[in-house]
Scaffold this motif. Structure first.
Motif, PDB file in Angstrom:
ATOM      1  N   ALA A  24       0.830  -1.199   0.000  1.00 32.20           N
ATOM      2  CA  ALA A  24       0.000   0.000   0.000  1.00 32.20           C
ATOM      3  C   ALA A  24       0.869   1.255   0.000  1.00 32.20           C
ATOM      4  CB  ALA A  24      -0.926  -0.007   1.216  1.00 32.20           C
ATOM      5  N   GLU A  25       1.926   1.241   0.778  1.00 35.96           N
ATOM      6  CA  GLU A  25       2.841   2.385   0.811  1.00 35.96           C
ATOM      7  C   GLU A  25       3.528   2.582  -0.535  1.00 35.96           C
ATOM      8  OE1 GLU A  25       5.244   3.441   4.278  1.00 35.96           O
ATOM      9  OE2 GLU A  25       4.621   1.535   5.153  1.00 35.96           O
ATOM     10  N   LYS A  26       3.922   1.481  -1.164  1.00 38.19           N
ATOM     11  CA  LYS A  26       4.599   1.578  -2.463  1.00 38.19           C
ATOM     12  C   LYS A  26       3.669   2.157  -3.525  1.00 38.19           C
ATOM     13  CE  LYS A  26       7.955  -2.145  -1.727  1.00 38.19           C
ATOM     14  NZ  LYS A  26       8.431  -3.491  -2.155  1.00 38.19           N
ATOM     15  N   ILE A  27       2.411   1.751  -3.496  1.00 32.58           N
ATOM     16  CA  ILE A  27       1.447   2.285  -4.463  1.00 32.58           C
ATOM     17  C   ILE A  27       1.257   3.780  -4.237  1.00 32.58           C
ATOM     18  CG2 ILE A  27      -0.962   2.235  -5.197  1.00 32.58           C
ATOM     19  CD1 ILE A  27      -0.959  -0.782  -4.595  1.00 32.58           C
ATOM     20  N   CYS A  28       1.155   4.191  -2.973  1.00 35.61           N
ATOM     21  CA  CYS A  28       1.016   5.619  -2.666  1.00 35.61           C
ATOM     22  C   CYS A  28       2.236   6.401  -3.111  1.00 35.61           C
ATOM     23  CB  CYS A  28       0.792   5.802  -1.163  1.00 35.61           C
ATOM     24  SG  CYS A  28      -0.893   5.499  -0.651  1.00 35.61           S
ATOM     25  N   THR A  29       3.409   5.832  -2.886  1.00 32.92           N
ATOM     26  CA  THR A  29       4.656   6.483  -3.303  1.00 32.92           C
ATOM     27  C   THR A  29       4.686   6.674  -4.811  1.00 32.92           C
ATOM     28  OG1 THR A  29       5.863   5.566  -1.420  1.00 32.92           O
ATOM     29  CG2 THR A  29       7.168   6.319  -3.293  1.00 32.92           C
ATOM     30  N   LYS A  30       4.220   5.667  -5.531  1.00 37.67           N
ATOM     31  CA  LYS A  30       4.164   5.753  -6.994  1.00 37.67           C
ATOM     32  C   LYS A  30       3.234   6.881  -7.433  1.00 37.67           C
ATOM     33  CE  LYS A  30       2.476   3.091 -11.003  1.00 37.67           C
ATOM     34  NZ  LYS A  30       3.666   3.227 -11.878  1.00 37.67           N
ATOM     35  N   ILE A  31       2.051   6.959  -6.808  1.00 38.04           N
ATOM     36  CA  ILE A  31       1.094   8.014  -7.155  1.00 38.04           C
ATOM     37  C   ILE A  31       1.695   9.390  -6.907  1.00 38.04           C
ATOM     38  CG2 ILE A  31      -1.138   9.042  -6.551  1.00 38.04           C
ATOM     39  CD1 ILE A  31      -2.104   6.209  -5.851  1.00 38.04           C
ATOM     40  N   GLN A  32       2.368   9.507  -5.784  1.00 32.96           N
ATOM     41  CA  GLN A  32       2.933  10.802  -5.396  1.00 32.96           C
ATOM     42  C   GLN A  32       4.113  11.191  -6.278  1.00 32.96           C
ATOM     43  OE1 GLN A  32       4.310  10.963  -1.346  1.00 32.96           O
ATOM     44  NE2 GLN A  32       3.922  13.147  -1.193  1.00 32.96           N
ATOM     45  N   SER A  40      -6.034   8.119 -13.306  1.00 31.26           N
ATOM     46  CA  SER A  40      -4.850   7.455 -13.852  1.00 31.26           C
ATOM     47  C   SER A  40      -4.893   5.964 -13.532  1.00 31.26           C
ATOM     48  CB  SER A  40      -3.571   8.069 -13.271  1.00 31.26           C
ATOM     49  OG  SER A  40      -3.450   9.421 -13.623  1.00 31.26           O
ATOM     50  N   PHE A  41      -4.626   5.159 -14.531  1.00 33.22           N
ATOM     51  CA  PHE A  41      -4.698   3.711 -14.391  1.00 33.22           C
ATOM     52  C   PHE A  41      -3.452   3.178 -13.693  1.00 33.22           C
ATOM     53  CE2 PHE A  41      -4.262  -0.643 -16.236  1.00 33.22           C
ATOM     54  CZ  PHE A  41      -5.429  -1.182 -15.695  1.00 33.22           C
ATOM     55  N   LEU A  42      -3.661   2.357 -12.661  1.00 31.80           N
ATOM     56  CA  LEU A  42      -2.550   1.786 -11.906  1.00 31.80           C
ATOM     57  C   LEU A  42      -2.274   0.341 -12.298  1.00 31.80           C
ATOM     58  CD1 LEU A  42      -3.481   3.164  -8.366  1.00 31.80           C
ATOM     59  CD2 LEU A  42      -1.587   3.935  -9.808  1.00 31.80           C
ATOM     60  N   GLY A  43      -3.265  -0.334 -12.825  1.00 37.02           N
ATOM     61  CA  GLY A  43      -3.088  -1.712 -13.233  1.00 37.02           C
ATOM     62  C   GLY A  43      -4.219  -2.600 -12.747  1.00 37.02           C
ATOM     63  N   ALA A  62      -4.044  -4.826   0.084  1.00 39.38           N
ATOM     64  CA  ALA A  62      -3.445  -3.496  -0.020  1.00 39.38           C
ATOM     65  C   ALA A  62      -4.385  -2.535  -0.745  1.00 39.38           C
ATOM     66  CB  ALA A  62      -2.109  -3.581  -0.754  1.00 39.38           C
ATOM     67  N   VAL A  63      -4.957  -2.991  -1.857  1.00 41.73           N
ATOM     68  CA  VAL A  63      -5.878  -2.164  -2.632  1.00 41.73           C
ATOM     69  C   VAL A  63      -7.140  -1.880  -1.818  1.00 41.73           C
ATOM     70  CG1 VAL A  63      -7.394  -2.131  -4.653  1.00 41.73           C
ATOM     71  CG2 VAL A  63      -5.020  -2.899  -4.882  1.00 41.73           C
ATOM     72  N   GLY A  64      -7.602  -2.875  -1.059  1.00 44.65           N
ATOM     73  CA  GLY A  64      -8.785  -2.680  -0.231  1.00 44.65           C
ATOM     74  C   GLY A  64      -8.565  -1.595   0.815  1.00 44.65           C
ATOM     75  N   ALA A  65      -7.367  -1.579   1.416  1.00 38.91           N
ATOM     76  CA  ALA A  65      -7.053  -0.548   2.407  1.00 38.91           C
ATOM     77  C   ALA A  65      -7.016   0.829   1.769  1.00 38.91           C
ATOM     78  CB  ALA A  65      -5.706  -0.863   3.075  1.00 38.91           C
ATOM     79  N   LEU A  66      -6.419   0.918   0.576  1.00 45.44           N
ATOM     80  CA  LEU A  66      -6.333   2.205  -0.123  1.00 45.44           C
ATOM     81  C   LEU A  66      -7.704   2.660  -0.618  1.00 45.44           C
ATOM     82  CD1 LEU A  66      -3.064   1.639  -2.191  1.00 45.44           C
ATOM     83  CD2 LEU A  66      -3.332   2.971  -0.100  1.00 45.44           C
ATOM     84  N   ARG A  67      -8.530   1.709  -1.017  1.00 47.13           N
ATOM     85  CA  ARG A  67      -9.885   2.061  -1.445  1.00 47.13           C
ATOM     86  C   ARG A  67     -10.686   2.608  -0.262  1.00 47.13           C
ATOM     87  NH1 ARG A  67     -11.417  -2.583  -3.231  1.00 47.13           N
ATOM     88  NH2 ARG A  67     -11.010  -2.282  -5.435  1.00 47.13           N
ATOM     89  N   LYS A  77     -12.478  -6.641 -13.648  1.00 43.29           N
ATOM     90  CA  LYS A  77     -12.172  -6.749 -15.077  1.00 43.29           C
ATOM     91  C   LYS A  77     -11.780  -5.415 -15.717  1.00 43.29           C
ATOM     92  CE  LYS A  77     -15.238 -10.725 -15.762  1.00 43.29           C
ATOM     93  NZ  LYS A  77     -16.349 -11.312 -16.566  1.00 43.29           N
ATOM     94  N   VAL A  78     -11.772  -4.350 -14.911  1.00 42.05           N
ATOM     95  CA  VAL A  78     -11.370  -3.045 -15.432  1.00 42.05           C
ATOM     96  C   VAL A  78     -10.010  -2.654 -14.884  1.00 42.05           C
ATOM     97  CG1 VAL A  78     -11.911  -0.575 -15.530  1.00 42.05           C
ATOM     98  CG2 VAL A  78     -13.741  -2.278 -15.747  1.00 42.05           C
ATOM     99  N   GLY A  79      -9.838  -2.759 -13.549  1.00 39.19           N
ATOM    100  CA  GLY A  79      -8.564  -2.448 -12.938  1.00 39.19           C
ATOM    101  C   GLY A  79      -8.660  -1.371 -11.878  1.00 39.19           C
ATOM    102  N   ILE A  80      -7.513  -0.973 -11.391  1.00 37.67           N
ATOM    103  CA  ILE A  80      -7.433  -0.009 -10.285  1.00 37.67           C
ATOM    104  C   ILE A  80      -6.921   1.316 -10.809  1.00 37.67           C
ATOM    105  CG2 ILE A  80      -6.319   0.483  -8.062  1.00 37.67           C
ATOM    106  CD1 ILE A  80      -6.344  -3.043  -8.936  1.00 37.67           C
ATOM    107  N   SER A  81      -7.575   2.413 -10.351  1.00 41.36           N
ATOM    108  CA  SER A  81      -7.187   3.756 -10.775  1.00 41.36           C
ATOM    109  C   SER A  81      -7.092   4.674  -9.566  1.00 41.36           C
ATOM    110  CB  SER A  81      -8.219   4.329 -11.756  1.00 41.36           C
ATOM    111  OG  SER A  81      -8.371   3.490 -12.880  1.00 41.36           O
ATOM    112  N   VAL A  82      -6.446   5.821  -9.759  1.00 39.29           N
ATOM    113  CA  VAL A  82      -6.364   6.847  -8.719  1.00 39.29           C
ATOM    114  C   VAL A  82      -7.762   7.442  -8.536  1.00 39.29           C
ATOM    115  CG1 VAL A  82      -5.317   9.021  -8.006  1.00 39.29           C
ATOM    116  CG2 VAL A  82      -3.976   7.358  -9.313  1.00 39.29           C
TER     117      VAL A  82
END
Length: 245
Positions: A24-32, A40-43, A62-67, A77-82
């Protein structure tokens, strides 16, 4: 885009698996770092699994916590976005469980003190004439409120606190810093839940507000900080007294 600088913490994400917190921290770091904007599409779960070299269950947690914090959004089937998040909505999600504890309310009160004192140099630098006029109007209304001998003390306290919060809201808005203003608006909402701990207002409170205004008019940030610190000292005293309970 959500401001993530204050949210990349395991204590905030709090998934059950420490590995999920790291992801979760790594995903946030990437966004920042990449300054990704809302949408923006994250994957997909599959691509993130490959990217970070962890299991699908770790990615899902991790995605659930960020959501839950409003940082990302996703559809099957679509993916995760900011997500279309903001500081206020994220901070509210963090504070809700915090406020369920007595200690949590005291920490929110301290947080408010830090924000207000620290913002005073920016207030002095950026305040506009109409904002200064509105602050002066509130001080006059507070003085009239205290001068009335016919009001029920509970009603008087409630109305005075409402005016007090408006004074500080306008003051912080005049710093012309969106982040400070959003933080303060959310914090004040929770701070008001402790209104039963507030002392009955006195003329000294009104005089403190007037002294803050005079320091701003003088363009003196050091004096403004000193006046705000003195004004909020009763809050710190109140917090200290509540430690005993």
């Amino acid at each position: 885009m959500p401001d993530l600088s204050a949210n990349t913490s395991k204590n905030i994400f709090s998934p059950s698996n420490p590995q999920s917190a790291q992801i979760a921290e790594k995903i946030c770091t990437k966004i920042q770092k990449e300054k990704l904007t809302p949408g923006s599409f994250l994957g997909t779960v599959e691509s993130l699994t490959d990217q970070y070299g962890v299991s699908r269950s770790v990615i899902r947690e991790a995605v659930g916590a960020l959501r839950g914090l409003g940082i990302v959004t996703g559809r099957p089937k679509v993916g995760i976005s900011v997500a279309q998040g903001d500081v206020g909505s994220i901070l509210e999600k963090v504070l809700i469980p915090q406020m369920s504890q007595h200690k949590g309310w005291m920490e929110i009160a301290r947080f408010r003190v830090v924000i207000e004192i620290g913002a005073m140099p920016l207030v002095v630098e950026n305040i506009q004439p109409d904002q200064l006029d509105r602050l002066q109007q509130i001080v006059s209304e507070q003085a009239e409120l205290l001068a009335s001998q016919k009001l029920d003390p509970k009603f008087q306290l409630k109305e005075f606190v409402k005016q007090d919060m408006l004074f500080h809201e306008i003051l912080l808005a005049s710093a012309d810093q969106s982040l400070i203003s959003q933080f303060h608006q959310v914090v004040v909402n929770y701070f008001q839940q402790g209104i039963q701990h507030f002392p009955q207002p006195t003329q000294l409170f009104v005089e403190d507000h007037q002294q803050i205004i005079e320091a701003i008019k003088a363009g003196d940030p050091i004096l403004a900080v000193e006046q705000m610190t003195r004004h909020l000292q009763p809050v710190l005293t109140m917090i200290s007294s509540l430690k005993e309970f």
